[in-house]
Design a protein around this motif. Structure first.
Motif, PDB file in Angstrom:
ATOM      1  N   SER A  89       0.846  -1.188   0.000  1.00 14.05           N
ATOM      2  CA  SER A  89       0.000   0.000   0.000  1.00 14.05           C
ATOM      3  C   SER A  89       0.885   1.243   0.000  1.00 14.05           C
ATOM      4  O   SER A  89       1.913   1.283   0.679  1.00 14.05           O
ATOM      5  N   SER A  91       0.855   5.863  -0.726  1.00 15.93           N
ATOM      6  CA  SER A  91       0.259   7.105  -1.210  1.00 15.93           C
ATOM      7  C   SER A  91       1.075   7.682  -2.352  1.00 15.93           C
ATOM      8  O   SER A  91       0.736   8.728  -2.886  1.00 15.93           O
ATOM      9  N   GLN A 145      -6.315   4.279   4.226  1.00 14.84           N
ATOM     10  CA  GLN A 145      -5.185   3.396   4.514  1.00 14.84           C
ATOM     11  C   GLN A 145      -5.640   1.978   4.819  1.00 14.84           C
ATOM     12  O   GLN A 145      -5.059   1.009   4.319  1.00 14.84           O
ATOM     13  N   ARG A 149      -4.896  -1.463   2.731  1.00 18.03           N
ATOM     14  CA  ARG A 149      -4.265  -2.637   3.346  1.00 18.03           C
ATOM     15  C   ARG A 149      -5.101  -3.899   3.121  1.00 18.03           C
ATOM     16  O   ARG A 149      -4.557  -4.984   2.911  1.00 18.03           O
ATOM     17  N   TYR A 168       4.459  -0.029   7.530  1.00 18.43           N
ATOM     18  CA  TYR A 168       3.973   0.563   8.779  1.00 18.43           C
ATOM     19  C   TYR A 168       4.576  -0.093  10.018  1.00 18.43           C
ATOM     20  O   TYR A 168       4.693   0.544  11.063  1.00 18.43           O
ATOM     21  N   THR A 200       4.598   6.711   8.341  1.00 16.65           N
ATOM     22  CA  THR A 200       4.787   5.333   8.798  1.00 16.65           C
ATOM     23  C   THR A 200       5.655   5.281  10.045  1.00 16.65           C
ATOM     24  O   THR A 200       5.669   4.279  10.752  1.00 16.65           O
ATOM     25  N   ARG A 241      -1.077  14.309   1.951  1.00 19.36           N
ATOM     26  CA  ARG A 241      -0.558  12.958   1.804  1.00 19.36           C
ATOM     27  C   ARG A 241       0.930  12.958   2.138  1.00 19.36           C
ATOM     28  O   ARG A 241       1.599  13.973   2.065  1.00 19.36           O
ATOM     29  N   SER A 245      -1.658   9.655   9.482  1.00 17.24           N
ATOM     30  CA  SER A 245      -2.165   8.289   9.326  1.00 17.24           C
ATOM     31  C   SER A 245      -3.539   8.189   9.974  1.00 17.24           C
ATOM     32  O   SER A 245      -3.848   8.927  10.917  1.00 17.24           O
TER      33      SER A 245
END
Length: 383
Positions: A89, A91, A145, A149, A168, A200, A241, A245
């Motif tokens: 995953s 951004s 997010q 995932r 993460y 992260t 972005r 989170s």
């Protein structure tokens, strides 16, 4: 009439070769050894300023470092088999790093993103050979997010031999940034305050933990976005972005931070645009947010304090957002002047923040929630 043309003095061949960069045999060789730049007036007040590490000089940005390191470590441990697919995953920035690492080590790459990723990034990822998957609905509690995932889990089920870096929670994400910290020490000699964005948790933890070994009294300032849950605020829709989170990454090293600042999108846009105009060095959301905080610290800390900010990427991917008047006008981001200093709260739970706000009491919200949940049971046992 004869004219004498001044020429530079010739250097000895050994001096010429010593200053030359070695040729690179793989894309990985293009990553690292990024420059530092002094940011002073007119972005800051006269006589004050800060140093910034320009990670946009990497091919794809700061996450080229972690993509290469996570893949290399997984291959050495046998977790990533030769030629196996990588699924993650992103951004945007990590996707570029994974595409570079995939090209270096011979792995196909699938990235999962959401409608917030810029069309430019989708085009670049596709051009670099990555397979791009788009989720179209945010998760009810975990937002985009968590939706991404879950799509990653679906793809891993389809490709049984595939590997997910799990940026993460993967400690290799943190370890990847030790070279960046060493570069800073070699370039600047002494660092008193480090300003880093937090997403992260990888580069903030990796850089700060190494620098603390050199400078035990180092002040570490984390920069988050409003609407992010990382430091104990409730989740809310986020325009920015690259930082923030809607989940709780376990790579975030809460014990390293002396304070955290939340920055709103209009404030980050103002700073990013001012940097571009005043210093020809800028980036997107994370760069704007970090620069705003570093600017304030440089003006409020003692003049001899050496402040260093990390700029995770450059401006290219943000030409349709941060640097696009129509986009900024549509989202109410133009003609905004940030306050001269942040609001202050004693604890992250005091109130919901919607503008630049500072807190010097940094906690892990999951650890706090666990201790609160355990408290009634312990009290009952005592009675």
């Amino acid at each position: 009439m004869n004219q004498t043309i001044p020429t530079a003095s010739l250097a000895a061949p050994a001096q010429i070769f010593a200053g030359a960069k070695r040729p690179m045999h793989t894309p990985a060789g293009l990553v690292g050894d990024t420059p530092v730049l002094w940011i002073g007036a007119p972005f800051t007040s006269a006589g004050r300023g800060f140093w910034t590490k320009l990670e946009g000089h990497n091919p794809g940005g700061i996450k080229d470092r972690t993509a290469l390191h996570m893949l290399r470590a997984a291959r050495e441990r046998g977790q990533l088999l030769p030629g196996a697919r990588i699924v993650e995953s992103t951004s945007g920035t990590l996707g570029l790093g994974l595409a570079l690492a995939g090209a270096t080590y011979g792995h196909p790459v699938s990235v999962v993103t959401d409608p917030g990723m810029e069309p430019l990034m989708t085009g670049l990822l596709t051009a670099y050979g990555a397979e791009v998957h788009l989720v179209d609905t945010p998760h009810p509690t975990g937002g985009w997010q968590e939706a991404r995932r879950r799509r990653v889990e679906e793809l891993l089920a389809v490709h049984p031999d595939a590997w997910c870096p799990d940026q993460y929670n993967n400690p290799d994400n943190v370890a990847a940034y030790a070279p960046l910290a060493h570069e800073l020490v070699a370039q600047l000699g002494r660092i008193d305050t480090l300003v880093v964005s937090v997403g992260t948790g990888g580069h903030s933890a990796g850089i700060a933990s190494v620098l603390r070994g050199f400078f035990p009294r180092l002040r570490v300032v984390g920069v988050d976005t409003t609407g992010s849950t990382i430091f104990g605020q409730p989740a809310a829709p986020r325009l920015m972005r690259g930082l923030g989170s809607s989940i709780h990454p376990r790579n975030v090293a809460y014990d390293l931070f002396d304070e955290v600042h939340w920055v709103a999108a209009p404030e980050a846009v103002w700073a990013a645009r001012r940097l571009a105009r005043d210093h020809y060095a800028t980036g997107g959301w994370s760069v704007g947010a970090v620069a705003l905080v570093a600017r304030w610290l440089a003006c409020t800390l003692p003049a001899e304090d050496r402040v260093v900010a990390v700029f995770p990427d450059g401006p290219q991917r943000y030409v349709g957002t941060v640097f696009n008047d129509a986009y900024c006008r549509e989202h109410g981001l133009l003609d905004y002047q940030p306050a001269d200093e942040p609001d202050m709260i004693a604890r992250s739970s005091d109130r919901i923040v919607t503008r630049w706000t500072r807190c010097t009491h940094v906690i892990d919200p999951l650890a706090t929630a666990t201790s609160h949940a355990a408290a009634p049971t312990l009290a009952g046992a005592v009675r």
